[in-house]
Design a protein around this motif. Structure first.
Motif, mmCIF file in Angstrom:
data_model
loop_
_atom_site.group_PDB
_atom_site.id
_atom_site.type_symbol
_atom_site.label_atom_id
_atom_site.label_comp_id
_atom_site.label_asym_id
_atom_site.label_seq_id
_atom_site.Cartn_x
_atom_site.Cartn_y
_atom_site.Cartn_z
ATOM 1 N N THR B 312 41.576 45.009 45.206
ATOM 2 C CA THR B 312 41.540 43.691 45.834
ATOM 3 C C THR B 312 40.253 43.532 46.627
ATOM 4 O O THR B 312 39.596 42.484 46.582
ATOM 5 N N VAL B 316 36.320 40.878 46.046
ATOM 6 C CA VAL B 316 35.522 40.052 46.954
ATOM 7 C C VAL B 316 34.051 40.115 46.571
ATOM 8 O O VAL B 316 33.297 39.168 46.758
ATOM 9 N N HIS B 321 32.917 34.028 41.108
ATOM 10 C CA HIS B 321 33.977 33.766 42.071
ATOM 11 C C HIS B 321 35.208 33.185 41.426
ATOM 12 O O HIS B 321 36.327 33.474 41.828
ATOM 13 N N ALA B 322 34.993 32.347 40.419
ATOM 14 C CA ALA B 322 36.135 31.721 39.756
ATOM 15 C C ALA B 322 37.005 32.801 39.117
ATOM 16 O O ALA B 322 38.226 32.821 39.275
ATOM 17 N N ALA B 324 37.047 35.906 39.903
ATOM 18 C CA ALA B 324 37.606 36.757 40.947
ATOM 19 C C ALA B 324 38.893 36.165 41.496
ATOM 20 O O ALA B 324 39.888 36.866 41.671
ATOM 21 N N SER B 325 38.876 34.849 41.718
ATOM 22 C CA SER B 325 40.080 34.248 42.288
ATOM 23 C C SER B 325 41.203 34.224 41.260
ATOM 24 O O SER B 325 42.371 34.391 41.596
ATOM 25 N N GLN B 326 40.799 34.069 40.003
ATOM 26 C CA GLN B 326 41.804 34.108 38.932
ATOM 27 C C GLN B 326 42.451 35.485 38.877
ATOM 28 O O GLN B 326 43.674 35.622 38.803
ATOM 29 N N HIS B 328 42.574 37.522 41.271
ATOM 30 C CA HIS B 328 43.337 37.715 42.500
ATOM 31 C C HIS B 328 44.731 37.144 42.344
ATOM 32 O O HIS B 328 45.730 37.763 42.715
ATOM 33 N N THR B 329 44.799 35.951 41.765
ATOM 34 C CA THR B 329 46.097 35.327 41.561
ATOM 35 C C THR B 329 46.947 36.180 40.626
ATOM 36 O O THR B 329 48.149 36.362 40.848
ATOM 37 N N GLN B 332 48.387 39.041 42.462
ATOM 38 C CA GLN B 332 49.493 38.686 43.347
ATOM 39 C C GLN B 332 50.821 38.724 42.619
ATOM 40 O O GLN B 332 51.822 39.166 43.152
#
Lengths: 78, 777
Positions: B312, B316, B321-322, B324-326, B328-329, B332
């Protein structure tokens, strides 16, 4: 392997161990101005390196190890 | 958060608390003996452990502070910074803050917004002591990836070319000791095999001696290198060298004798362009490492949680970034366990997402190994490596165990009743005897069990004494007093509950001594006393009681002032105050609402003084005594039970019912002939050994119908109990034996009934009410 001593030069070969440092030192002291060939030297003990750095003989050839090469090439701020 | 990470968090909180406690203790120790290298090393180790633990979670504020503290300590340890009071203050303050953060984490499981600002201030205050300007407090984003401190560059690194000192690199100066060759070391080899080596520079440590002076076996090298590997890796590489330096305290070689000093260059907030490659390479490397870790068979749940956290954090640092956030989701919503995580790590591997430089070797195939480890993580893994000698058990479990043993003790008490029944009701004499034999065996085991569980709950009183060092230090500083704290008998053990309920009263007493008792150095010198006051806290065991003595050599209690204040506050009438002897007047401080201070300081003077202490101590069946000699000092003596779990009671009978009275209140039991009881109006008294003892009928007190019964000889049964300083006789019907009981306080609607201390279950299944004579009479 160690060191092969010739008339005007010494050749360092393969791994040069700490025991060789003293012989090299005496040899270099008795023959000022001789050259040391390091082309085939793979690894050198710190004691041997120290001898080379202290007495600054003429170094011929370039060792395979870039770090060793760099150290032997730099002029010492002595 | 998954279950595993909460468990991990609990463990973290527990360990951090322990670390902090030790750190606090060590900080004070070190202040007393700044030269003690062992103490410093231990202190450093504790802080280092703490930092390591913090790194496992995303508590940046915590990490910031701890890291700054570690840096300062590292400097001190290496002798580059001398420990002084202001550093100690800064460290202690940082420690307090850390402790408060841990409390917050325990309560909420996360840190609230805004803690980082405070943390930065503290960290900056700490770094101030490093003697260099503080790095801009903007180091936010990259910290999670590279926890490298913006330490100022050491002097020697100035000799290195400027281009070496780039952000994120580790500069190392390695000066091997002169005799290192004889120990089979090869400093050159060690240096050139350092991880992430970028530059290597060798120079003579001292100028090369001329001619015959030169000894080729006396190492005279000074190796300086730059590495791009993380600090920890470099440290690990040179791990044998600091030890060598430790043994090498020869005074002739002072300055160059600096050990391997991995110092770190400041980290850039946003990695500049040439470093993106480097960062990406490291990112992939770490990512691969995590994948390999996941691929191991039977990794523990904790490891999986750690890997998950690391991944996780790595996200960062991803460029995209896109994505990375994908990722990250996706993370989760991932099911727990190593397999889904490994698949996830494969899917979102940084390799192949437009990185400038893919790693030299592609990551090994990851898909198969995790499948092997699929469902059954072997529990032995990681557990049996070291034989654990100490178990950490939560108090709940111990309490539960104790409760069970208590029930066992009560249950075994039913056997004698059974034996009696077998004999009287069924005429089975043989059986009755056998039951009794069995009873004695079970009884012995139960007693051993009870004893053993008591031992488990026993703690040395030193645990609460530890806090005193800090308290005395801070307060005496604040008050401008010079006080040395002497602690004796910290090994004395008592039950955990006793110890815990003692902490607050003791701190109160210490504060009183510091605030009112001990004088400032000038006053002390004028009075012919040494400038430094002594505060002594001593603990020792006496029979089944623990004695605590807190004494100071201060001014003692001003009895005239105490009398005056007591009258002023309307606590006692003026004529009675003047008739009190000095030792009696001293006791006035125990009156509720008593305070000699006119002004309310933050230390004392709020009128919640010694009466609170007394109440707290009496709540755990202890006693407080106070002695004071004007000009010589004050002594407070606390007497406490070793354990509160088992209460010894005496059973008495009144109005056909049985009651229990705690044994420690009973002075004696006597039978008084009815004619020796004097009636005066409604009061009854008798004379026992020349002293008048007031008598009260228990049945009256409890509102029972029947009057106290006389025995065949016309005598009344009198139970003499001690209430405070006087004795009172309780008229009862009969005495029965004593019994060890587990006292259960009254609960629910019964809580308000103060006349009873609680209830206990007896062996025959009946409930015994335990009287609280203090409230009753």
């Amino acid at each position: 392997m160690g060191i092969r001593y010739l008339k005007k030069s010494a050749t360092l070969q393969g791994r040069v161990n700490a025991e060789d440092a003293e012989i090299l030192l005496e040899w270099l002291k008795s023959r000022p101005g001789s050259a040391v060939n390091v082309t085939r030297c793979q690894q050198m003990h710190a004691a041997v390196l120290q001898v080379l750095l202290a007495l600054r003989p003429r170094i011929t050839g370039q060792p395979a190890d870039p770090w060793l090469q760099a150290v032997l090439a730099t002029p010492q701020p002595n | 958060m998954s279950l595993n990470s909460t468990e991990l968090l609990d463990q973290f909180i527990l360990e951090s608390r322990e670390c902090l406690e030790r750190v606090g203790q060590r900080l004070l120790d070190v202040e007393k003996a700044p030269q003690d290298a062992d103490l410093l090393n231990d202190l450093f180790r504790q802080v280092h452990t703490l930092k390591g633990n913090c790194g496992l979670f995303e508590f940046k504020a915590l990490e910031l502070v701890v890291h700054a503290g570690e840096d300062v300590l590292d400097r001190i340890r290496n002798g580059r910074l001398s420990y002084n009071a202001s550093i100690a203050d800064a460290l202690l303050e940082a420690m307090d803050y850390t402790a408060s953060l841990i409390d917050v984490i325990e309560a909420d499981g996360a840190l609230p917004e805004g803690t980082q600002d405070r943390a930065r201030l503290l960290a900056a205050a700490l770094r101030d002591h490093l003697g260099e300007p503080v790095a801009a407090p903007a180091a936010g984003r990259t910290e999670a990836l590279t926890p490298v401190a913006p330490l100022p560059a050491p002097d020697w690194s100035n000799a290195l070319p400027a281009e070496w000192r780039q952000p994120g690199r580790v500069l190392v100066r390695y000066v091997p000791e002169a005799t290192c060759f004889f120990k089979g070391e090869d400093p050159w080899h060690l240096a050139r095999t350092a991880p992430g080596l970028l530059h290597l520079d060798v120079r003579p440590n001292t100028p090369w001696p001329e001619g015959d002076q030169f000894d080729c076996y006396a190492c005279n090298l000074d190796l300086r290198l730059v590495s791009e590997a993380p600090l920890a890796e470099v440290e690990a590489h040179f791990r044998y060298v600091p030890e060598q330096v430790d043994h090498w305290h020869v005074p002739e070689q002072p300055a160059p004798a600096q050990p391997t000093t991995p110092a770190t260059a400041p980290v850039a907030t946003h990695a500049p362009a040439p470093h993106t490659d480097l960062l990406n390479a490291r990112l992939q490397q770490v990512w691969d490492d995590q994948c390999r870790l996941l691929a191991r068979t039977g990794i523990s749940a904790g490891t999986v949680a750690a890997v998950r956290q690391t991944l996780t954090n790595l996200l960062v640092c991803r460029d995209d970034h896109a994505l990375a956030s994908q990722a990250h989701t996706a993370l989760q919503g991932l099911a727990p366990g190593p397999v889904p995580l490994a698949q996830w790590a494969q899917q979102y591997h940084p390799d192949g997402h437009g990185q400038a430089h893919p790693p030299g070797s592609p990551p090994p195939a990851m898909a198969q190994p995790p499948r092997r480890s699929a469902t059954h993580p072997t529990p032995e893994d990681g557990g049996t490596e070291r034989g654990q000698k100490v178990l950490k058990v939560s108090q709940d479990k111990i309490d539960r165990l104790m409760e069970l043993i208590g029930e066992m003790v009560v249950a075994k008490n039913a056997l004698p009743y059974l034996a009696t029944r077998a004999e009287s009701l069924f005429g089975q004499r043989e059986l009755a005897r056998e039951i009794k034999t069995q009873y004695s065996v079970i009884n012995r085991i139960a007693e051993d069990m009870q004893h053993a569980i008591m031992q488990v709950r026993m703690l040395p009183v030193g645990i609460i004494f530890q806090r005193f060092g800090r308290l005395v230090r801070d307060l005496s500083k604040k008050l401008g007093k010079d006080v040395s704290l002497v602690i004796e008998g910290e090994d004395t053990e008592a039950d955990k509950n006793v110890i815990e309920s003692l902490a607050d009263p003791l701190i109160h007493i210490l504060r009183n001594s510091l605030d009112h008792g001990l004088e400032t150095p000038e006053v002390r010198l004028a009075a012919g006393k040494p400038a430094q006051g002594t505060l002594r806290v001593a603990a020792r065991q006496e029979g089944d009681r623990v004695m605590l003595t807190i004494s100071d050599d201060g001014t003692g209690i001003d009895t005239d002032r105490v009398r005056l204040k007591a009258v002023e506050r309307g606590l006692i009438p003026a004529d009675r105050a003047s008739s009190l002897t000095d030792p009696e007047a001293v006791q006035l401080v125990f009156l509720p609402g008593f305070s000699t201070s006119d002004a309310i300081s933050d230390l004392s003077g709020r009128g919640v003084g010694m009466d609170v202490v007394r109440n707290a101590v009496e709540r755990i069946n202890g006693q407080v005594e106070l002695e004071s000699v004007r000009g010589q000092g004050t002594t407070v003596r606390l007497t406490l039970p070793l354990s509160m779990a088992v209460t010894n009671v005496m059973m008495i009978e009144a109005g056909e019912r049985r009651f229990g009275v705690p044994m420690d209140l009973i002075v004696e039991t006597v039978r008084v002939p009815a004619e020796d009881v004097h009636h005066f109006k409604r009061a009854q008294t008798t004379v026992l050994r020349g002293r008048i003892v007031p008598l009260r009928a228990l049945s009256d007190l409890l509102g029972l119908e029947s009057a106290p019964r006389l025995n065949e000889d016309g005598e009344l049964a009198v139970l003499v109990v001690r209430l405070g300083s006087e004795n009172v006789g309780l008229l009862v019907d009969n005495f029965h034996g004593t019994s060890d009981i587990i006292l259960k306080p009254l609960e629910g609607v019964l809580t308000g009934i103060t006349g009873f201390a609680g209830t206990a279950l007896m062996g025959d299944g009946s409930v015994l009410m335990i009287l609280n004579p203090k409230e009753l009479v």
